[in-house]
Design an enzyme around this catalytic site. Structure first.
Site, PDB file in Angstrom:
ATOM      1  N   TYR A 141      -2.030   0.026  10.704  1.00 58.47           N
ATOM      2  CA  TYR A 141      -2.009  -0.450   9.323  1.00 58.47           C
ATOM      3  C   TYR A 141      -0.703  -0.066   8.643  1.00 58.47           C
ATOM      4  O   TYR A 141      -0.075  -0.876   7.958  1.00 58.47           O
ATOM      5  CB  TYR A 141      -3.202   0.142   8.567  1.00 58.47           C
ATOM      6  N   SER A 172       0.857  -1.180   0.000  1.00 60.14           N
ATOM      7  CA  SER A 172       0.000   0.000   0.000  1.00 60.14           C
ATOM      8  C   SER A 172       0.890   1.225   0.000  1.00 60.14           C
ATOM      9  O   SER A 172       2.062   1.152   0.379  1.00 60.14           O
ATOM     10  CB  SER A 172      -0.880   0.006   1.253  1.00 60.14           C
TER      11      SER A 172
END
Length: 254
Positions: A148, A135
């Site tokens: 995250y 990501s």
């Protein structure tokens, strides 16, 4: 023998789209995911469209299960580590340790388990490819995303280190880092099922990326000539210039 690709997290979203994309590129695809009925449905859809697909129920956080899964395969030319997720949006001061642990287990240890288990098969034909879906959070931090981002930073470190360690072994290691992607479940899981908050992430963004956009990027990277390795490919929607810079149109009626 037909080339085989294993895709984790293949019951929905980017994983399912990637399985379809690789099947359309001529791969026999093994779809792995926790939800048996969902992953079977995706595999059947691929088969109905003329592709070759097989569904397997698998929790990538279970090391013994991933070992058994790998032992059941005769061949693996491509591994695409998609299984992952974000859970919770609390700031560090209020963060839930269990959420952080869960994110680390699925994003990082899940990738580690699958990669370790399948490396012998990936090396067997001296023509293997490991893809890790990270990501833009793997290199950019933001408020409420500490857990995250920490997991994705670790997943990025795993990928980069693996590339260094297998240099000279004819094994490609590719990292795909998407920005804002609209899928049915990612933000919904992150906001603990709150559909209004999940929808707010994409509010006013005319064209966020879709799962198919990321899947097409994976397919492109995997199908480059064997001497070409895509180390890190960042893909964002045009509306997103950076993690904190997103163009949103007005959603109010005038």
């Amino acid at each position: 023998m037909q080339r085989t690709a294993v895709v984790t997290g293949a019951s929905s979203g980017i994983g399912a789209a990637t399985a379809r994309a690789l099947a359309s590129a001529g791969y026999r695809v093994i779809l792995a995911a926790r939800r048996s009925a969902r992953v079977q449905e995706v595999a059947e859809g691929i088969t109905a469209s003329g592709g070759q697909a097989e569904a397997r129920t698998l929790d990538v956080t279970d090391r013994e299960a991933t070992a058994r899964f790998a032992a059941s395969l005769e061949r693996c030319d491509v591994l695409v580590n998609v299984a992952g997720g974000a859970f919770g949006t609390e700031e560090v001061a209020q963060a839930v340790p269990g959420d952080w642990r869960r994110m680390f287990e699925v994003n990082v240890l899940g990738t580690l388990h699958m990669t370790q288990a399948l490396l012998p098969l990936l090396r067997a034909n001296r023509d293997g490819t490991v893809v890790v879906l990270t990501s833009t959070a793997s290199f950019t931090n933001y408020e409420g995303g500490g857990g995250y981002s920490a997991a994705k930073h670790a997943q990025h470190a795993l990928t980069e280190t693996l590339r260094l360690e297998v240099c000279g072994q004819d094994l490609r290691v590719i990292e795909i880092a998407p920005g804002m992607v609209y899928t049915e479940e990612f933000s919904l899981n992150r906001y603990r099922g709150n559909r209004e908050q999940a929808a707010g992430v994409y509010e006013g963004v005319e064209e966020p990326l879709r799962a198919e956009d990321v899947a097409d990027t994976v397919r492109w990277a995997v199908t480059r000539p064997r001497h070409v390795n895509v180390d890190l490919l960042v893909v964002r929607p045009v509306a997103q210039a950076a993690q904190h810079k997103v163009h949103r149109t007005s959603t109010k009626e005038t």
